[in-house]
Enzyme design. Structure first.
Site, PDB file in Angstrom:
ATOM      1  N   TYR A  62      46.040 -26.165  10.557  1.00 31.71           N
ATOM      2  CA  TYR A  62      47.385 -26.702  10.758  1.00 31.71           C
ATOM      3  C   TYR A  62      47.679 -26.689  12.246  1.00 31.71           C
ATOM      4  O   TYR A  62      47.444 -25.681  12.933  1.00 31.71           O
ATOM      5  CB  TYR A  62      48.434 -25.854  10.036  1.00 31.71           C
ATOM      6  CG  TYR A  62      49.855 -26.164  10.478  1.00 31.71           C
ATOM      7  CD1 TYR A  62      50.594 -27.145   9.844  1.00 31.71           C
ATOM      8  CD2 TYR A  62      50.437 -25.481  11.557  1.00 31.71           C
ATOM      9  CE1 TYR A  62      51.890 -27.446  10.251  1.00 31.71           C
ATOM     10  CE2 TYR A  62      51.720 -25.783  11.979  1.00 31.71           C
ATOM     11  CZ  TYR A  62      52.449 -26.762  11.324  1.00 31.71           C
ATOM     12  OH  TYR A  62      53.715 -27.056  11.749  1.00 31.71           O
TER      13      TYR A  62
ATOM     14  N   GLU B 231      53.416 -32.829  13.179  1.00 31.74           N
ATOM     15  CA  GLU B 231      52.507 -31.928  12.469  1.00 31.74           C
ATOM     16  C   GLU B 231      51.273 -32.670  11.980  1.00 31.74           C
ATOM     17  O   GLU B 231      51.343 -33.853  11.638  1.00 31.74           O
ATOM     18  CB  GLU B 231      53.193 -31.310  11.238  1.00 31.74           C
ATOM     19  CG  GLU B 231      54.336 -30.385  11.524  1.00 31.74           C
ATOM     20  CD  GLU B 231      54.906 -29.792  10.236  1.00 31.74           C
ATOM     21  OE1 GLU B 231      54.655 -30.369   9.156  1.00 31.74           O
ATOM     22  OE2 GLU B 231      55.590 -28.759  10.301  1.00 31.74           O
TER      23      GLU B 231
END
Length: 383
Positions: free
Chosen positions: A101, A189
């Site tokens: 991530y 993101e």
């Protein structure tokens, strides 16, 4: 403004972030044609503004033409958490060995942007932050100087990313921050950033949200907003029709109030008492009975909502008018679809309390009690 996945990936790819080959499709035949052109296996992914698409059946991995057709028939037109799926992204499947991530957002507590990296990609990052906050490495950035190369490397190493790919991940993170800064982003993101067996890193998903107040200087992104209107949810359409300030969230406690600050306080209290807010809904000042009834109609229309808390503090808005609206909305049901908790204060609150039909609602005198009761009701439904 939220970009769709396919739009965010276009922005990321144009900036040099590796993304899988993909095509947008709006029909079953277009989906099959795109899959044939890209080559199997491919992922067929619903393009709507919700998380958890995979668990909800909105993402399917297919191996051949027949499976591609079946996936398109299943996904196109489906209702996914209140959104009707009108387009899918057909994307080359990534053979991965790990998921990371990476993200950039504003840390309002610190007053600075923050870059985040975790080796626990592919899952809800909010859950990771709650269950194991140390699994997310963070690095604050001085916006006057931007992200230095050493900062990108530091946060990547702090997260425990394998050294074989650390430099590539750091490079992607720096690009992500630069996009966030240059394009007036609010959130950027990649989850997951997939790692292949050949130590390549590929953005398998993309999130890019932009400050709407800055769209006047982001004409390309403003055009994407117009293009993305096809996936506006029925709830958002209703909010526009009724003239409400409304934001759909991921929880199950519906919230209605009069005034942005009052609604935000209620959201915070729901979270404080262990609940999860389903929405932000501000009916505004001077709300009459029909407007209150429309607000309840909206919240009842959200399948995620298990209970509703009404927080009204009367100034221009009169408590007796609110009470009439609540009664008016609820009396049309043979059975109340969701338990409703009401707290009234301010102008004509005593008259409102007398008017409220307590066979239809639960009345609490304090906001804290009302929120706790709504959270309890939602927990009982989940159990």
């Amino acid at each position: 403004m939220r970009l769709h996945e396919y739009q965010a990936k276009q922005v990321f790819s144009d900036a040099g972030i590796p993304t899988p080959a993909s095509e947008l499709a709006g029909t079953v035949d277009e989906t099959v044609a795109a899959a044939e052109e890209i080559g199997y296996p491919v992922a067929v992914k619903a393009q709507v503004h919700v998380g958890g698409r995979g668990k909800a059946g909105g993402i399917k991995l297919v191996e051949d033409k027949e499976e591609a057709r079946e996936a398109a028939e299943d996904i196109l037109g489906m209702d996914l958490k209140g959104y009707t799926v009108e387009r899918v992204l057909v994307e080359e499947a990534v053979d991965f060995v790990n998921e990371l991530y990476v993200g950039v957002t504003m840390d309002r507590g610190e007053g600075e942007p923050v870059a985040m990296v975790s080796t626990r990609g592919g899952v809800n990052i909010e859950e990771v932050a709650e269950e194991d906050p140390d699994a997310i490495a963070r690095e604050h950035i001085d916006p006057a100087f931007g992200m230095h190369p050493y900062q990108a490397r530091k946060v990547v190493y702090d997260a425990g990313v394998d050294r074989a790919i650390a430099n590539d991940v750091a490079s992607i993170l720096r690009t992500l921050y630069q996009l966030w800064d240059d394009r007036d982003g609010s959130d950027a993101e990649i989850n997951p950033l997939m790692v292949t067996g050949d130590d390549e890193v590929i953005a398998a998903d993309a999130v890019f949200n932009v400050d709407e107040d800055a769209l006047f200087r982001q004409p390309e992104l403003a055009e994407m907003e117009e293009e993305g209107e096809f996936a506006e949810s029925e709830l958002e359409r209703k909010a526009d029709e009724y003239g409400f300030d409304y934001v759909r969230l991921s929880g199950n406690v519906g919230i209605i109030g009069n005034g942005a600050g009052l609604v935000m306080t209620t959201l915070d209290l729901v979270d404080h008492y262990g609940g999860s807010p389903a929405n932000f809904l501000d009916v505004g000042g001077g709300a009459k009975a029909d407007r209150i009834a429309n607000a309840l109609d909206m919240v009842f229309s959200d399948d995620n909502v298990d209970s509703v808390v009404f927080n009204i503090f009367g100034g221009i808005t009169r408590g007796d008018e609110v009470a009439k609206g609540i009664n008016q909305a609820l009396e049309q049901f043979d059975e109340i679809p969701k338990p409703v908790v009401v707290r009234l204060a301010g102008t004509n609150w005593e008259e409102g309390m007398e008017i409220l039909n307590e066979d239809l609602v639960t009345v609490e005198k304090t906001l804290e009690d009302a929120v706790q009761r709504a959270v309890e009701y939602a927990e009982e439904v989940e159990a």
